[in-house]
Design a protein around this motif. Structure first.
Motif, PDB file in Angstrom:
ATOM      1  N   PRO A  43     -14.390  58.823  25.201  1.00 36.39           N
ATOM      2  CA  PRO A  43     -13.749  58.556  24.040  1.00 36.39           C
ATOM      3  C   PRO A  43     -12.378  58.077  23.910  1.00 36.39           C
ATOM      4  O   PRO A  43     -12.010  57.248  23.380  1.00 36.39           O
ATOM      5  CB  PRO A  43     -13.774  59.766  23.260  1.00 36.39           C
ATOM      6  CG  PRO A  43     -15.166  60.597  24.135  1.00 36.39           C
ATOM      7  CD  PRO A  43     -14.896  59.867  25.098  1.00 36.39           C
ATOM      8  N   ILE A  44     -11.627  58.529  24.950  1.00 40.47           N
ATOM      9  CA  ILE A  44     -10.078  58.019  25.206  1.00 40.47           C
ATOM     10  C   ILE A  44     -10.216  56.768  25.630  1.00 40.47           C
ATOM     11  O   ILE A  44      -9.003  55.914  25.134  1.00 40.47           O
ATOM     12  CB  ILE A  44      -9.423  58.985  26.447  1.00 40.47           C
ATOM     13  CG1 ILE A  44      -9.286  60.448  25.812  1.00 40.47           C
ATOM     14  CG2 ILE A  44      -8.183  58.662  26.714  1.00 40.47           C
ATOM     15  CD1 ILE A  44      -8.769  61.476  26.763  1.00 40.47           C
ATOM     16  N   LEU A  45     -10.977  56.339  26.679  1.00 44.33           N
ATOM     17  CA  LEU A  45     -11.065  55.012  27.070  1.00 44.33           C
ATOM     18  C   LEU A  45     -11.290  53.806  25.649  1.00 44.33           C
ATOM     19  O   LEU A  45     -10.624  52.904  25.677  1.00 44.33           O
ATOM     20  CB  LEU A  45     -12.151  54.672  28.008  1.00 44.33           C
ATOM     21  CG  LEU A  45     -12.188  53.067  28.637  1.00 44.33           C
ATOM     22  CD1 LEU A  45     -10.714  52.793  29.232  1.00 44.33           C
ATOM     23  CD2 LEU A  45     -13.451  53.086  29.606  1.00 44.33           C
ATOM     24  N   MET A  46     -12.240  54.129  24.872  1.00 43.11           N
ATOM     25  CA  MET A  46     -12.563  53.360  23.787  1.00 43.11           C
ATOM     26  C   MET A  46     -11.445  53.357  22.677  1.00 43.11           C
ATOM     27  O   MET A  46     -11.048  52.294  22.035  1.00 43.11           O
ATOM     28  CB  MET A  46     -13.908  54.072  22.890  1.00 43.11           C
ATOM     29  CG  MET A  46     -15.188  53.821  23.814  1.00 43.11           C
ATOM     30  SD  MET A  46     -15.340  52.063  24.081  1.00 43.11           S
ATOM     31  CE  MET A  46     -15.228  51.953  25.990  1.00 43.11           C
ATOM     32  N   THR A  47     -10.652  54.571  22.560  1.00 43.15           N
ATOM     33  CA  THR A  47      -9.387  54.635  21.539  1.00 43.15           C
ATOM     34  C   THR A  47      -8.431  53.835  22.273  1.00 43.15           C
ATOM     35  O   THR A  47      -7.811  52.935  21.250  1.00 43.15           O
ATOM     36  CB  THR A  47      -9.050  55.996  21.567  1.00 43.15           C
ATOM     37  OG1 THR A  47     -10.206  56.902  21.128  1.00 43.15           O
ATOM     38  CG2 THR A  47      -7.962  56.410  20.621  1.00 43.15           C
ATOM     39  N   LEU A  48      -8.053  53.979  23.341  1.00 50.82           N
ATOM     40  CA  LEU A  48      -7.122  52.778  23.947  1.00 50.82           C
ATOM     41  C   LEU A  48      -7.363  51.441  23.818  1.00 50.82           C
ATOM     42  O   LEU A  48      -6.765  50.665  23.508  1.00 50.82           O
ATOM     43  CB  LEU A  48      -6.955  53.282  25.452  1.00 50.82           C
ATOM     44  CG  LEU A  48      -6.215  54.651  25.930  1.00 50.82           C
ATOM     45  CD1 LEU A  48      -6.348  54.752  27.235  1.00 50.82           C
ATOM     46  CD2 LEU A  48      -4.827  54.528  25.197  1.00 50.82           C
ATOM     47  N   MET A  49      -8.778  51.059  24.029  1.00 56.45           N
ATOM     48  CA  MET A  49      -9.212  49.643  24.042  1.00 56.45           C
ATOM     49  C   MET A  49      -9.210  49.117  22.408  1.00 56.45           C
ATOM     50  O   MET A  49      -8.708  48.100  22.261  1.00 56.45           O
ATOM     51  CB  MET A  49     -10.557  49.319  24.468  1.00 56.45           C
ATOM     52  CG  MET A  49     -10.571  49.662  26.126  1.00 56.45           C
ATOM     53  SD  MET A  49     -12.113  49.498  26.869  1.00 56.45           S
ATOM     54  CE  MET A  49     -12.429  47.655  26.261  1.00 56.45           C
ATOM     55  N   LEU A  50      -9.459  50.110  21.637  1.00 55.55           N
ATOM     56  CA  LEU A  50      -9.361  49.906  20.006  1.00 55.55           C
ATOM     57  C   LEU A  50      -7.942  49.460  19.636  1.00 55.55           C
ATOM     58  O   LEU A  50      -7.789  48.595  19.090  1.00 55.55           O
ATOM     59  CB  LEU A  50      -9.823  51.189  19.337  1.00 55.55           C
ATOM     60  CG  LEU A  50      -9.933  50.944  17.877  1.00 55.55           C
ATOM     61  CD1 LEU A  50     -11.183  49.707  17.466  1.00 55.55           C
ATOM     62  CD2 LEU A  50     -10.459  52.005  16.854  1.00 55.55           C
ATOM     63  N   THR A  51      -6.917  50.022  20.293  1.00 60.27           N
ATOM     64  CA  THR A  51      -5.502  49.646  20.091  1.00 60.27           C
ATOM     65  C   THR A  51      -5.075  48.328  20.419  1.00 60.27           C
ATOM     66  O   THR A  51      -4.128  47.664  20.027  1.00 60.27           O
ATOM     67  CB  THR A  51      -4.681  50.673  20.486  1.00 60.27           C
ATOM     68  OG1 THR A  51      -4.602  50.546  22.012  1.00 60.27           O
ATOM     69  CG2 THR A  51      -4.966  52.127  20.148  1.00 60.27           C
ATOM     70  N   MET A  52      -5.956  47.841  21.366  1.00 59.30           N
ATOM     71  CA  MET A  52      -5.592  46.425  21.578  1.00 59.30           C
ATOM     72  C   MET A  52      -6.029  45.256  20.594  1.00 59.30           C
ATOM     73  O   MET A  52      -5.245  44.079  20.556  1.00 59.30           O
ATOM     74  CB  MET A  52      -6.512  46.045  23.239  1.00 59.30           C
ATOM     75  CG  MET A  52      -6.112  46.673  24.208  1.00 59.30           C
ATOM     76  SD  MET A  52      -6.866  46.426  25.732  1.00 59.30           S
ATOM     77  CE  MET A  52      -6.545  44.719  25.871  1.00 59.30           C
ATOM     78  N   PHE A  53      -6.653  45.652  19.739  1.00 60.37           N
ATOM     79  CA  PHE A  53      -7.331  44.950  18.648  1.00 60.37           C
ATOM     80  C   PHE A  53      -6.585  45.095  17.432  1.00 60.37           C
ATOM     81  O   PHE A  53      -6.742  44.306  16.596  1.00 60.37           O
ATOM     82  CB  PHE A  53      -8.605  44.588  18.604  1.00 60.37           C
ATOM     83  CG  PHE A  53      -9.548  44.371  19.858  1.00 60.37           C
ATOM     84  CD1 PHE A  53      -9.434  43.256  20.305  1.00 60.37           C
ATOM     85  CD2 PHE A  53     -10.114  45.647  20.615  1.00 60.37           C
ATOM     86  CE1 PHE A  53      -9.940  42.869  21.661  1.00 60.37           C
ATOM     87  CE2 PHE A  53     -10.522  45.073  22.050  1.00 60.37           C
ATOM     88  CZ  PHE A  53     -10.510  44.062  22.349  1.00 60.37           C
ATOM     89  N   PHE A  54      -6.576  46.420  17.117  1.00 64.95           N
ATOM     90  CA  PHE A  54      -5.902  46.793  15.902  1.00 64.95           C
ATOM     91  C   PHE A  54      -4.717  47.771  16.105  1.00 64.95           C
ATOM     92  O   PHE A  54      -4.605  48.391  16.936  1.00 64.95           O
ATOM     93  CB  PHE A  54      -6.918  47.592  15.008  1.00 64.95           C
ATOM     94  CG  PHE A  54      -8.418  47.167  14.848  1.00 64.95           C
ATOM     95  CD1 PHE A  54      -8.252  46.048  14.086  1.00 64.95           C
ATOM     96  CD2 PHE A  54      -9.247  47.250  15.591  1.00 64.95           C
ATOM     97  CE1 PHE A  54      -9.604  45.357  13.662  1.00 64.95           C
ATOM     98  CE2 PHE A  54     -10.606  46.597  15.747  1.00 64.95           C
ATOM     99  CZ  PHE A  54     -10.796  45.807  14.415  1.00 64.95           C
ATOM    100  N   GLY A  55      -3.638  47.179  15.188  1.00 64.31           N
ATOM    101  CA  GLY A  55      -2.313  47.998  15.358  1.00 64.31           C
ATOM    102  C   GLY A  55      -1.891  48.709  14.097  1.00 64.31           C
ATOM    103  O   GLY A  55      -2.290  47.990  13.027  1.00 64.31           O
ATOM    104  N   ALA A  56      -0.902  49.325  13.989  1.00 67.89           N
ATOM    105  CA  ALA A  56      -0.520  50.065  12.913  1.00 67.89           C
ATOM    106  C   ALA A  56       0.152  49.151  11.917  1.00 67.89           C
ATOM    107  O   ALA A  56       0.291  49.436  10.813  1.00 67.89           O
ATOM    108  CB  ALA A  56       0.296  51.241  13.301  1.00 67.89           C
ATOM    109  N   GLY A  57       1.058  48.128  12.618  1.00 67.41           N
ATOM    110  CA  GLY A  57       1.863  47.384  11.807  1.00 67.41           C
ATOM    111  C   GLY A  57       3.299  47.851  11.916  1.00 67.41           C
ATOM    112  O   GLY A  57       3.544  48.934  12.433  1.00 67.41           O
ATOM    113  N   LEU A  58       4.038  46.764  11.515  1.00 68.79           N
ATOM    114  CA  LEU A  58       5.554  46.962  11.592  1.00 68.79           C
ATOM    115  C   LEU A  58       6.062  48.144  10.848  1.00 68.79           C
ATOM    116  O   LEU A  58       6.872  48.977  11.241  1.00 68.79           O
ATOM    117  CB  LEU A  58       6.468  45.597  11.274  1.00 68.79           C
ATOM    118  CG  LEU A  58       7.695  45.731  11.475  1.00 68.79           C
ATOM    119  CD1 LEU A  58       8.392  45.960  12.830  1.00 68.79           C
ATOM    120  CD2 LEU A  58       8.486  44.425  11.163  1.00 68.79           C
ATOM    121  N   ILE A  59       5.793  48.188   9.460  1.00 68.94           N
ATOM    122  CA  ILE A  59       6.231  49.184   8.615  1.00 68.94           C
ATOM    123  C   ILE A  59       5.982  50.379   8.858  1.00 68.94           C
ATOM    124  O   ILE A  59       7.043  51.590   9.160  1.00 68.94           O
ATOM    125  CB  ILE A  59       5.753  48.805   7.066  1.00 68.94           C
ATOM    126  CG1 ILE A  59       6.347  47.481   6.592  1.00 68.94           C
ATOM    127  CG2 ILE A  59       6.351  50.051   6.156  1.00 68.94           C
ATOM    128  CD1 ILE A  59       6.025  47.012   5.461  1.00 68.94           C
TER     129      ILE A  59
END
Length: 317
Positions: free
Chosen positions: A135-151
């Motif tokens: 789960p931790i590895l998948m969560t980290l890899m997910l952040t490579m494709f989807f970011g929270a955004g600047l605001i």
């Protein structure tokens, strides 16, 4: 017709099988012809000139006086009068010197912090039996494709009180998932026998990491450290949105103000530029040289580790 049907090549023989039968070598291993060597040499010369020519112009312009720059109509290609006045003014203890010191501190602290977190995270993920590994590895890899955004990121940084703090230039970009994956792949390539023998001898995970895994991974650690250091040294965006106090500006922010906004630093340098003692263009080029020097000095020392550290680390695991 029979000869064609019985030809070994007509039965779908692979290129390597053909090479084994004929005793030859693959095309990519053959000695290049004189024409091929000449084309390669010419290509390398063109690439080197394309890289070195702009750098030469920047350095020469930074070492030229106002008269030479005026006669050249801007950038100077060939030096006439060499002067270090721009560098002495920049390093005389003004805003540029303070910004350079800020960049050095942020780079050192940020690189150490990022490497500590990245190495620990990568080692934990390299042990497939560790807690919540998948789960931790998948969560980290997910952040490579989807970011929270600047605001949302801005609201988070300001909400935890990092506005006008040096940590605002470190924490928002402290971790690179790509670097963690490269470290993890390299750590997984360490011989399991070494780790098992260390465990039999009573070594814990911390001792295994610091005494076995990290010494065997010096190449990838050096390369990833360089990546983090260059990122911290070159960043200006975080400072532009989180830092309001000009006393805390890093060198890249001063470079942006001088080069893009055409703003001359106040103090003795501003007076020298206003009086014509030094050219504003010379000051701009000198700041660019100061920003390039650390990267140019460190890169050759880490260059030997790139093949082993990045290519092998990116393929293993």
């Amino acid at each position: 017709m029979t000869a064609i049907l019985t030809d070994p090549d007509s039965r779908g023989a692979t290129p390597l099988e053909k090479i084994d039968r004929t005793g030859g070598r693959p095309v990519w291993e053959e000695e290049p012809s004189a024409i091929g060597q000449g084309i390669k040499g010419l290509s390398l010369v063109v690439v080197c000139l394309a890289i070195l020519a702009p750098l030469w112009v920047v350095v020469v312009t930074s070492l030229s006086d106002s008269r030479t720059i005026t006669e050249a109509g801007g950038l100077v290609i060939w030096p006439r009068t060499i002067t270090f006045r721009s560098y002495t003014e920049l390093l005389s203890g003004g805003i540029v010197t303070r910004a350079a010191l800020v960049s050095v501190v942020v780079t050192l602290v940020g690189t150490v912090f990022s490497m500590a977190v990245s190495v620990l995270c990568a080692y934990g993920l390299s042990r497939t039996g560790s807690f919540a590994h998948r789960p931790i590895l998948m969560t980290l890899m997910l952040t490579m494709f989807f970011g929270a955004g600047l605001i949302p990121t801005y609201l988070l940084v300001t909400g935890i009180g990092l506005q006008d703090s040096y940590w605002s230039m470190i924490l928002p970009s402290a971790i690179s998932v790509f670097n963690i994956l490269v470290l993890r792949s390299f750590f997984m390539g360490v011989a399991p026998e070494l780790i098992d023998s260390a465990r039999i001898d009573g070594a814990g995970e911390w001792r295994i990491l610091f005494r076995i895994v990290m010494p065997l991974s010096r190449a990838v650690i050096a390369v990833v450290s360089l990546f983090y250091a260059v990122g911290y040294w070159s960043q200006w965006f975080n400072a532009s949105i989180y830092i309001n106090d000009s006393e805390k500006y890093p060198l890249q922010m001063i470079l942006r103000q001088i080069v893009l906004k055409q703003e001359v630093p106040p103090g003795a340098m501003g007076q020298a530029v206003s009086s014509g003692a030094i050219s504003s263009l010379s000051v701009q080029m000198a700041v660019m040289v100061l920003a390039l020097v650390p990267v140019a000095v460190l890169s050759p020392f880490v260059q030997k580790h790139f093949h082993k550290g990045m290519l092998i680390g990116a393929v293993k695991g």
